[in-house]
Design an enzyme around this catalytic site. Structure first.
Site, short mmCIF file in Angstrom:
data_model
loop_
_atom_site.label_atom_id
_atom_site.label_comp_id
_atom_site.label_asym_id
_atom_site.label_seq_id
_atom_site.Cartn_x
_atom_site.Cartn_y
_atom_site.Cartn_z
N ASP A 1 6.92 53.33 93.24
CA ASP A 1 5.80 54.26 93.30
C ASP A 1 4.63 53.67 94.07
O ASP A 1 4.57 52.46 94.32
CB ASP A 1 5.38 54.60 91.86
CG ASP A 1 4.80 55.99 91.73
OD1 ASP A 1 4.35 56.55 92.74
OD2 ASP A 1 4.80 56.53 90.61
N ASP B 1 5.01 65.37 92.57
CA ASP B 1 4.72 65.29 91.13
C ASP B 1 4.72 66.67 90.52
O ASP B 1 4.73 66.82 89.30
CB ASP B 1 3.34 64.66 90.91
CG ASP B 1 3.45 63.15 90.80
OD1 ASP B 1 4.57 62.63 90.81
OD2 ASP B 1 2.39 62.49 90.72
C1 GLA Z 1 3.23 58.85 89.67
C2 GLA Z 1 4.62 59.37 89.88
C3 GLA Z 1 5.15 59.95 88.60
C4 GLA Z 1 5.15 58.88 87.55
C5 GLA Z 1 3.77 58.30 87.39
C6 GLA Z 1 3.76 57.09 86.49
O1 GLA Z 1 2.33 59.86 89.41
O2 GLA Z 1 4.66 60.27 90.94
O3 GLA Z 1 6.44 60.47 88.77
O4 GLA Z 1 6.08 57.89 87.87
O5 GLA Z 1 3.22 57.89 88.63
O6 GLA Z 1 2.51 56.53 86.36
#
Ligand code: GLA
Length: 739
Positions: free
Chosen positions: A477, A547
């Site tokens: 990420d 997301d």
């Molecule tokens: C980001 C990612 C999510 C998740 C969060 C965790 O927002 O896109 O899918 O993994 O971080 O903190």
């Protein structure tokens, strides 16, 4: 057959394969001209076939050439300093402050296969699959060479380009060096770009390419959700099925720019590469600089065909073959199920249920390390939190494996929290200018990956935790963008190298982890789809598309993403309702039917589902497994756009045109609706197909399905219980199989 020729008499390079031609001319002054990129040309080619020079008053001419003004030529890689006053592809500054360059053709080289960079992600091909042309130009005053590299591939409408500068003279700084540029004389009038922001990435936006400069770019340190590093140039009549289109897609994940300048003669100059913003790279004598690659594609049959070219090309020449040949795991991720609030017991409970429904892999998301109980702390401390996971990652992984699932894990290696051991020990590891405050994003600071020592630190921490553990998947990420771009590792004259060195550091860590753990499948993520690009796909065959897991929103996001990127690479999960991003309640089936057109997985606590929903989940997973090969390898068609109406449709068809799966979605119910026809694509006109769906069942010809289409009358107004409207968020999977 692929072929590259140089006609010495006419001074013309002709690159071609079965489908396309790319033609470059050496202009009278030794610069390169862009003559053609399009459908294959046969026969002899001469300069007169592509350009007509005429004397124009009030135009500057190159010394010694009466009718030659670069300002009115079709240039291939324009530089600045003589007669061309349009946007240059290259800008340099010599020791005496001069920005003038004059690169003249010296020689060329043609080789089988393709040469690759060690530090940048790249496309690949073996000696039977590609031919590569290197054209060398030289500025004799500066003793600097430019090498433009072009690769044509067997039987695909693609040309890959890059440029390298080699300095054999005094120090020179490069302030702009594009991966490609070409001047198009034909009637490309618009482009399609993929724009948006967090949670609404890659919406298709069409822009008219009018006089002046049209541009997209990123200054965020990552390619970004605001604009994706790719555009498709189109002619006035281009649509999904007809018309000419040229795609420009960068294999790069950092700051980029793509521009199109419509000049005074209506010529369109298109260029793409690393963003010149804050770029300043010094080459000492003996040093060289290579640009990222750009993948150019051409179609005369509209956007769908162009997308198909990119999908196939990326799957065969960019994504590691190991992953293409293996079935991708169906995964369940605990992020939206638990957020930071989990312990081993809860994780095991989710994994057990996941096994029951047929899921392959469990992913432990954020919150497993250091003191990470919220998003304010512990990034940078990559040792397991034993309070949550008493038996360590290894213990948990073994437990998950015993249940019968593979194990995957989340990391965010480029970040550090102020409240972390790493920051307390090495506050100097962050990006920023000493003495000035560093801005935070999601409460976190960014590690300075332009410094090898920082990358080493994270690599060493990660291998300490992961070595010997049976990890099969990593979600990498990256949840904020770069601000205060300054590195204490770079001198005052090298700060312009920062952004590019940062992304080279990211690539370096990817490479080291992939080499150490060849069986780990990486999924890249950047707050969802903030870094969904071909550079990332080289290391990570799939990307968390957004997301935003709301299925209605996903229609637009996945539809737009498919302009360049294959379904095979798009992370798509079924999540809970009300949806965590939009608070919308969609049906379980609707969520499944959207997620199916991607990597497919789950982002919820299955233990909270009803027995009925669990029964459906078992069926859905089984159905996906049966169709996975088709969805991931088939030809994808966009049929009805979510950007223009209440219904969306898309489909995948296998290579033999014997199997097709259509996803059809109506977002809102409409009472007393008229008849709508859903015209399918990509089938064989004369074949008979058996259609199975809740809209229609029967045997009909391909020509009927494509020209008349399936009739859609989903809802009616109803006093009768049998004729009621079917409600919002209706979806239909239509199975089409040759008889
Ligand atoms: C980001 C990612 C999510 C998740 C969060 C965790 O927002 O896109 O899918 O993994 O971080 O903190």
């Amino acid at each position: 057959m692929m072929n590259i020729t140089y006609d010495e008499k006419n001074k013309i390079f002709h690159l071609c394969n079965e489908k396309i031609s790319y033609v470059i001319g050496v202009l009278p002054n030794g610069h390169l001209g862009h003559f053609y990129f399009g459908k294959k040309l046969y026969g002899n080619l001469t300069e007169e076939m592509f350009i007509r020079r005429q004397y124009k008053s009030l135009t500057n001419y190159i010394g010694g050439y009466e009718n030659l003004s670069l300002n009115t030529e079709l240039c291939e890689y324009p530089t600045f300093g003589t007669t061309d006053l349009r946007e240059p592809a290259l800008m340099t500054k010599s020791e005496n402050g001069s920005i003038i360059t004059n690169f003249e053709f010296v020689d060329y080289d043609i080789n089988k296969g393709k040469s690759n960079s060690d530090s940048l992600p790249h496309t690949f091909a073996n000696n039977d699959q590609a031919l590569t042309l290197d054209i060398t130009l030289m500025d004799k005053t500066l003793s600097v060479k430019l090498v433009h590299t072009y690769t044509v591939f067997k039987n695909t409408n693609v040309v890959v380009r890059k440029t390298k500068m080699l300095n054999n003279g005094s120090p020179i700084s490069i302030t702009k060096i594009m991966s490609m540029s070409m001047d198009l004389s034909s009637n490309y009038s618009d482009w399609v770009q993929l724009s948006g922001d967090w949670a609404r990435e890659r919406h298709m936006v069409k822009r008219i390419l009018d006089h002046g400069i049209t541009k997209i770019e990123s200054k965020a340190g990552s390619s970004g959700a605001i604009h994706n590093p790719g555009v498709v140039l189109t002619t006035p009549n281009t649509d999904e099925s007809t018309g000419e289109a040229i795609g420009v897609n960068l294999v790069y994940s950092g700051n980029f720019e793509i521009s199109a300048e419509r000049d005074q003669n209506d010529v369109l100059r298109v260029m793409a590469g690393i963003n010149q913003f804050m770029f300043d790279w010094t080459l000492m004598k003996g040093e060289s600089f290579e640009t990222p690659e750009v993948v150019l594609a051409y179609s005369k049959e509209g956007l769908n065909d162009l997308s198909h070219t990119y999908h196939t090309f990326f799957r065969h020449h960019l994504i590691h073959p190991k992953w293409i040949n293996e079935r991708k795991p169906i995964l369940i991720n605990n992020w939206e199920a638990t957020y930071f609030d989990f312990d081993e017991y809860k994780i095991i409970e989710i994994a057990q249920k996941a096994k029951e429904v047929g899921i392959d892999l469990f992913v432990l998301d954020d919150g497993w390390f250091g003191n990470r109980n919220n998003d304010k702390e512990a990034l940078g401390d990559w040792a397991v939190n034993k309070e949550k996971i008493p038996n360590g990652i290894d213990g948990l992984c073994k437990r998950i494996n015993e249940i019968g699932l593979d194990f995957g894990i989340w990391i965010e290696p480029e970040m550090v929290s102020e409240n972390s051991n790493l920051y307390r020990k090495h506050p100097d590891y962050i990006i920023g200018e000493p003495g000035r405050p560093s801005s935070k994003g999601r409460h976190q600071l960014m590690l300075d990956f332009s410094r090898p020592i920082v990358v080493d630190e994270i690599f060493n921490q990660l291998i300490q935790t992961f070595d010997g553990v049976n990890i099969r998947y990593i979600k990498w990420d990256m949840n904020r963008t770069i601000t205060e771009p300054f590195s204490i590792g770079l001198s005052k004259t090298s700060q312009g190298e920062f952004y590019h060195r940062y992304i080279l550091g990211v690539y370096d860590l990817y490479r080291r982890l992939s080499n150490r753990y060849p069986n780990i499948l990486f999924e890249s993520c950047s707050a969802g789809g903030n870094r969904f690009d071909a550079g990332m796909l080289f290391f990570a065959p799939q990307t968390w598309t957004s997301d935003n897991t709301d299925a209605v929103e996903r229609l637009k996001i996945q539809y737009g993403t498919s302009l360049f990127y294959p379904l095979y690479s798009m992370g798509s999960h079924i999540s809970d309702i009300p949806n965590h991003q939009t608070y919308r309640n969609t049906t379980y089936k609707f969520r499944n039917d959207v997620a199916m057109f991607g990597t497919y997985g789950f982002e919820l606590d299955l233990n909270r589902l009803s027995d009925e929903e669990i029964k459906s989940t078992i069926e859905y997973v089984e159905q996906f497994k049966l169709k996975q090969q088709l969805i991931h390898n088939g030809r994808f068609y966009r049929i009805e756009s979510p950007f223009t109406g209440n219904t969306t449709a898309w489909s995948v068809v296998n290579e033999d045109q014997t199997e097709c799966l259509v996803g059809f979605y109506q977002v809102l119910a409409r009472p007393n609706q008229g008849i709508q026809r859903l015209q399918l694509k990509g089938l064989d006109d004369s074949r008979l197909y058996e259609v199975k769906s809740s809209l229609y069942n029967g045997t009909v010809s391909g020509s009927y399905l494509m020209n008349h289409g399936i009739i859609f009358t989903p809802s009616s107004n109803g006093y009768s219980i049998n004729r009621q409207t079917v409600g919002d968020f209706q979806s239909y999977l239509i199975h089409v199989n040759a008889k």
